[in-house]
Write an enzyme that holds these catalytic residues in place. Structure first.
Site, PDB file in Angstrom:
ATOM      1  N   HIS A  24       0.798  -1.232   0.000  1.00  0.00           N
ATOM      2  CA  HIS A  24       0.000   0.000   0.000  1.00  0.00           C
ATOM      3  C   HIS A  24       0.825   1.274   0.000  1.00  0.00           C
ATOM      4  CE1 HIS A  24      -3.971  -1.856   0.834  1.00  0.00           C
ATOM      5  NE2 HIS A  24      -3.249  -2.768   1.463  1.00  0.00           N
ATOM      6  N   ARG A  79      -5.546  12.004   5.676  1.00  0.00           N
ATOM      7  CA  ARG A  79      -4.441  12.170   6.608  1.00  0.00           C
ATOM      8  C   ARG A  79      -3.574  13.351   6.165  1.00  0.00           C
ATOM      9  NH1 ARG A  79      -3.318   8.148  10.503  1.00  0.00           N
ATOM     10  NH2 ARG A  79      -1.703   9.595  11.154  1.00  0.00           N
ATOM     11  N   LYS A 138     -14.773   8.226  -3.607  1.00  0.00           N
ATOM     12  CA  LYS A 138     -16.006   8.559  -2.878  1.00  0.00           C
ATOM     13  C   LYS A 138     -16.535   9.914  -3.328  1.00  0.00           C
ATOM     14  CE  LYS A 138     -14.019   5.954   0.885  1.00  0.00           C
ATOM     15  NZ  LYS A 138     -13.081   6.042   2.023  1.00  0.00           N
TER      16      LYS A 138
HETATM   17  C1  26V Z   1       2.286   2.109   8.142  1.00  0.00           C
HETATM   18  C2  26V Z   1       2.476   2.117   9.475  1.00  0.00           C
HETATM   19  C3  26V Z   1       3.852   2.163   9.958  1.00  0.00           C
HETATM   20  C4  26V Z   1       3.959   1.693  11.369  1.00  0.00           C
HETATM   21  C5  26V Z   1       2.935   2.324  12.253  1.00  0.00           C
HETATM   22  C6  26V Z   1       1.533   2.069  11.812  1.00  0.00           C
HETATM   23  C7  26V Z   1       1.379   2.098  10.346  1.00  0.00           C
HETATM   24  C8  26V Z   1       0.116   2.077   9.813  1.00  0.00           C
HETATM   25  C9  26V Z   1      -0.055   2.074   8.457  1.00  0.00           C
HETATM   26  C10 26V Z   1       1.025   2.087   7.623  1.00  0.00           C
HETATM   27  C11 26V Z   1       0.878   2.009   6.150  1.00  0.00           C
HETATM   28  C12 26V Z   1       0.013   3.002   5.616  1.00  0.00           C
HETATM   29  C13 26V Z   1      -0.145   2.719   4.174  1.00  0.00           C
HETATM   30  C14 26V Z   1      -1.449   3.226   3.666  1.00  0.00           C
HETATM   31  O1  26V Z   1      -2.373   3.504   4.392  1.00  0.00           O
HETATM   32  N1  26V Z   1      -1.521   3.315   2.382  1.00  0.00           N
HETATM   33  C15 26V Z   1      -2.702   3.799   1.737  1.00  0.00           C
HETATM   34  O2  26V Z   1      -3.450   2.675   1.318  1.00  0.00           O
HETATM   35  C16 26V Z   1      -4.653   3.042   0.680  1.00  0.00           C
HETATM   36  C17 26V Z   1      -5.408   1.771   0.389  1.00  0.00           C
HETATM   37  O3  26V Z   1      -4.719   0.995  -0.529  1.00  0.00           O
HETATM   38  C18 26V Z   1      -4.349   3.839  -0.572  1.00  0.00           C
HETATM   39  O4  26V Z   1      -5.555   4.243  -1.149  1.00  0.00           O
HETATM   40  C19 26V Z   1      -3.501   5.060  -0.242  1.00  0.00           C
HETATM   41  O5  26V Z   1      -3.105   5.704  -1.428  1.00  0.00           O
HETATM   42  C20 26V Z   1      -2.276   4.636   0.530  1.00  0.00           C
HETATM   43  O6  26V Z   1      -1.571   5.771   0.990  1.00  0.00           O
END
Ligand code: 26V
Length: 830
Positions: A375, A567, A678
């Site tokens: 992601h 975010r 959305k």
């Molecule tokens: C990373 C971490 C690092 C450690 C702490 C907790 C944590 C939580 C989440 C993440 C990864 C975040 C990646 C993310 O949210 N990506 C998003 O995913 C969406 C669904 O595929 C996408 O639409 C967004 O473009 C993308 O930024």
């Protein structure tokens, strides 16, 4: 009774008694609600408070879901259908009651039943807390996928963590973000069922020993610490309630809640330490989605829910098939990002050490079972763990990772003749930064399919992060573009538009979103355009009321609502939007005689608590809002608002109320985006870069109906490589220069010129996110939209075309693709 001695649960359930289907008329439902009030809650209708009505209504709806839940579970078992297990650290669900009522088609009778007691369904629904067990896009996608798996009849099991505290609540104090704990379980949770019989021991630390057994070495892990994972199940209802899946969330408990020896010896605090440590594992969701956490507790969370889920999957499988060699035929496990990637090593341990399988056979099964979704390509978000921490916490899994790595590197050197550079890029161990385990590489090699979440993102995965693994396994990476559920994001969030669609193209779009394309034929019809605009206006009034109530700011629903909610992150470039706002403000002041299009700039979103720049961006938005909104020379032509505490429920009000959707990330950085979908589905026009799923939205919506500007991903990469800096561009752009100068001079920060020095200098010096580089193109595109706004017919036509052409971005389509190409499961596979 220890958990391991629990008998495997046999499914002795009979399908629900179909001879007496529940009646869904208002009379029956009113009677049932009163019964629940009386006998489950212990209140009379006179004494009941709104919360009691919420609980009683939820229980009545729940009863109807449970019937179908049993039927779905029994049918999956009877048909021996393949199950899909979706492992995700995050499920950003939001409220469940309206979703369930709407999917069961009970909205009208329940509204009527409650009205008999002068209770308003809408007010009851508002009392339900948001289940905010996720950070943003990744967690919300998991929630949309759960709904779509149920709606498309895929036997799906979500596995995750039952955090006591979900995503923090954001307050804005003097324009700055303040984080407060969130307590969604305060009043209990009527949707969940505790399953104490589904509990598993999870180990940490300790030693690995080996024993010789029948000429074979068997490894035995003796953990120093053990905690209990207890399951809580929530039904996941699909459209029309036909199929109901399960979301199983794990809660950590101590095996021995009070150490009685210590307690009796007078050490009352020491007696509780162990249980506190155990329960800490599922206490709170990590709120940083932009850089990797690195703390031991996070790794504990990851292993805890991975191991519990795998033990549960294996126990279920053995109960039905009594054989693990067919695991991959009957179960598909999707890893939602690398957070559950340790599952690859843990499944190997369970198969080899616990169930006595040969390594090679176990490896074949493991790969065939797992698939992995990436992601993000942001280097700072890619997960790696220090070897010494990993080894101390998970010694046997570390050995297994070394063994997997040896096999992969052997394949690369012997089979492909890769050189040393390529080998070190492929390795599961990063030798460069004090030796770390690379979770992306582990997930990749342990899976038969690896996917990105938009066409562009998948292409970039092949070119960058997974370049060398892609050479080694060229058919493994594929694309699965994200989607959103039209039930929550259209039917429920926008009842006005849904009703207009019913009347214009018939209700078929509710069962098959592709029918929404029929709207295209009405987009040129002036009478239809007016009705479409009237719905939008109502939704804007609803949002304006919310802003009035919460922020005491008056918005004109006749102005263009220009919205960026997501975010807060530098790559998403809220700062570009704020700079354009400041430039527009200055232009309105210096050229007051021009025919400006009235705009409301709306922002919302949370910053990770430790992300300094993101917090400064929030602060700046608030500072700019205060100055602009109180300047009489602006004459209402521009308003700026930052709405605090963005969450799913707020999004449900915001998405339908947007005229313009801001999707302006630095190209190549936003993996997909789902907010973009959305907004467009609800008839907002998009101003955006060629990034993530915007690229595919352009293909579907057509270039006349989406407003694309700025550098492309390859141009960004080239300019960065050439050492682009912002100052030269700023010097050539008077509007940008003036905006940056004003902010730097303290015009918006009560004379404190230092407040935004870092943010402004970062644009002048490095301009890493291409804010200066893209400013002019962005400004010009905004002014083009100003002109379009004045032609109300033209704007409404484009807006309606957006709604008409978004059906492909339904998460039903995404799920059908996963089911067909990766999982080989679901209705089509039988
Ligand atoms: C990373 C971490 C690092 C450690 C702490 C907790 C944590 C939580 C989440 C993440 C990864 C975040 C990646 C993310 O949210 N990506 C998003 O995913 C969406 C669904 O595929 C996408 O639409 C967004 O473009 C993308 O930024």
């Amino acid at each position: 009774m220890t958990p391991s001695s629990l008998a495997v649960r046999q499914d002795r359930l009979e399908p629900g008694d179909k001879s007496q289907p529940r009646l869904n008329d208002a009379d029956t439902i009113a009677k049932e609600i009163v019964e629940k009030l009386t006998y489950s809650i212990g209140k009379t209708t006179g004494a009941a408070r709104l919360h009691d009505w919420l609980e009683a209504t939820t229980l009545v709806v729940r009863d109807r879901i449970i019937d179908n839940w049993f039927n779905s579970t029994i049918e999956t078992r009877r048909s021996q259908a393949k199950r899909v297990c979706y492992l995700s650290m995050e499920f950003l669900i939001g409220r469940l009651l309206r979703d369930a009522i709407s999917n069961l088609g009970l909205t009208d009778p329940i509204r009527e039943a409650l009205a008999r007691y002068d209770v308003e369904l809408d007010l009851v629904e508002l009392l339900e807390p948001d289940a905010a067990l996720g950070n943003g896009g990744l967690g919300r996608l998991a929630a949309c996928f759960m709904e779509s798996m149920a709606s498309t009849g895929v036997p799906g099991y979500g596995y995750g963590i039952r955090y006591v505290h979900g995503f923090f609540r954001q307050e804005i104090v003097d324009s700055a973000q303040v984080e407060l704990p969130e307590t969604w379980l305060k009043h209990g949770n009527p949707w969940e069922f505790e399953r104490r019989e589904s509990s598993y021991e999870i180990g940490f630390g300790g030693k690995v020993t080996s024993i010789e057994e029948n000429g074979r070495t068997r490894f035995v892990w003796r953990p120093a610490e053990r905690v209990l994972a207890v399951a809580y199940d929530t039904p996941a209802v699909g459209w029309r309630g036909n199929h109901v899946n399960t979301l199983r969330l794990w809660s950590a408990q101590s095996l021995d809640p009070i150490l009685l020896d210590a307690f009796n010896a007078g050490d009352h605090i020491g007696a509780l330490l162990e249980s506190n440590k155990a329960e800490a594992i599922t206490r709170v969701l990590y709120p940083a989605d932009s850089h990797q956490a690195g703390q031991e507790l996070r790794l504990r969370q990851e292993f805890f829910f991975s191991s519990a889920s795998l033990q549960d999957i294996i126990r279920h499988h053995l109960a039905q098939y009594d054989d693990l060699t067919n695991l991959a035929d009957k179960v598909a496990i999707q890893l939602n990002d690398t957070h559950p990637a340790v599952s690859v090593a843990e499944l190997m341990r369970l198969l080899v050490d616990v169930h006595g399988m040969e390594w090679d056979a176990a490896w074949t099964i493991t790969r065939a079972t797992f698939s992995y979704t990436n992601h993000t390509l942001l280097p700072e978000a890619l997960e790696t763990w220090p070897i010494h921490l990993f080894e101390r916490l998970l010694p046997r899994q570390m050995q297994i990772i070394y063994q997997i790595n040896a096999g992969v590197l052997r394949e690369a050197t012997q089979g492909q003749g890769f050189d040393d550079r390529t080998i070190s890029a492929i390795s599961l161990i990063d030798e460069g930064n004090g030796r770390r385990v690379r979770m992306g590489q582990l997930a990749f090699v342990g899976s038969h399919a690896v996917n990105g979440v938009s066409a562009l993102h998948t292409e970039l995965m092949k070119q960058t992060v997974f370049h060398d693994l892609h050479r080694l396994y060229p058919s493994r990476i594929e694309n699965k573009t994200n989607g959103v559920t039209p039930r929550r994001w259209l039917h429920q969030a926008n009842p006005g538009l849904s009703k207009l669609l019913d009347e214009t193209i018939g209700p078929g779009f509710r069962d098959n979103i592709e029918e929404i394309a029929k709207l295209d034929a009405h987009a040129d019809d002036a009478a239809f355009q007016e009705r479409f605009a009237a719905v939008k206006r109502e939704n804007k009034e609803r949002l304006a009321t919310l802003v009035q109530e919460r922020l005491a700011i008056t918005l004109d629903p006749g102005a263009m609502f220009d919205i960026q909610v997501k975010r807060i992150h530098e790559y998403k470039r809220q700062l570009l939007n704020i700079l354009e706002t400041v430039a527009l403000y200055e232009q309105i002041r210096s050229l007051p005689h021009l025919d400006w299009t009235p705009r409301v700039k709306i922002f919302a979103g949370k910053a990770a608590p430790s992300y300094v720049q993101a917090k400064e961006i929030i602060h700046l938005a608030g500072d700019v809002a205060r100055v602009v909104n109180s300047d009489p020379t602006v004459r209402g032509l521009l308003k700026v608002v930052f709405i605090p505490n963005y969450n799913v429920s707020l999004a449900e009000i915001i998405m339908p109320a947007a005229d313009l959707s801001e999707q302006i990330s630095t190209a190549g950085l936003e993996a997909s985006g789902t907010g973009n979908m959305k907004f467009a589905l609800n008839g907002a026009l998009t101003i955006g870069t060629l990034d993530g799923a915007n690229v595919e939205m352009l293909e579907h919506i057509g270039e006349d109906n989406i407003f694309i500007f700025g550098l492309k991903a390859d141009e960004v990469a080239r300019m960065r490589a050439e050492g682009h800096g912002g100052q030269a561009v700023i010097n050539s752009q008077p509007l940008l220069r003036s905006a940056i100068d004003s902010i730097s001079a303290g015009v918006f920060s009560q004379g404190d010129p230092g407040r935004y020095a870092n943010l402004m200098n970062s644009i002048r010096d490095r301009d890493w996110w291409m804010i200066a580089a893209d400013f002019r193109a962005y400004w010009d595109k905004q002014r083009q939209l100003d002109v379009l706004w004045k032609d109300r017919g033209a704007w409404n036509r484009v807006a309606a075309r957006n709604t008409a052409r978004m059906s492909w971005f339904s998460s039903d389509r995404s799920i059908r693709e996963y089911a067909r190409d990766i999982w080989k499961a679901g209705p089509g596979a039988r």
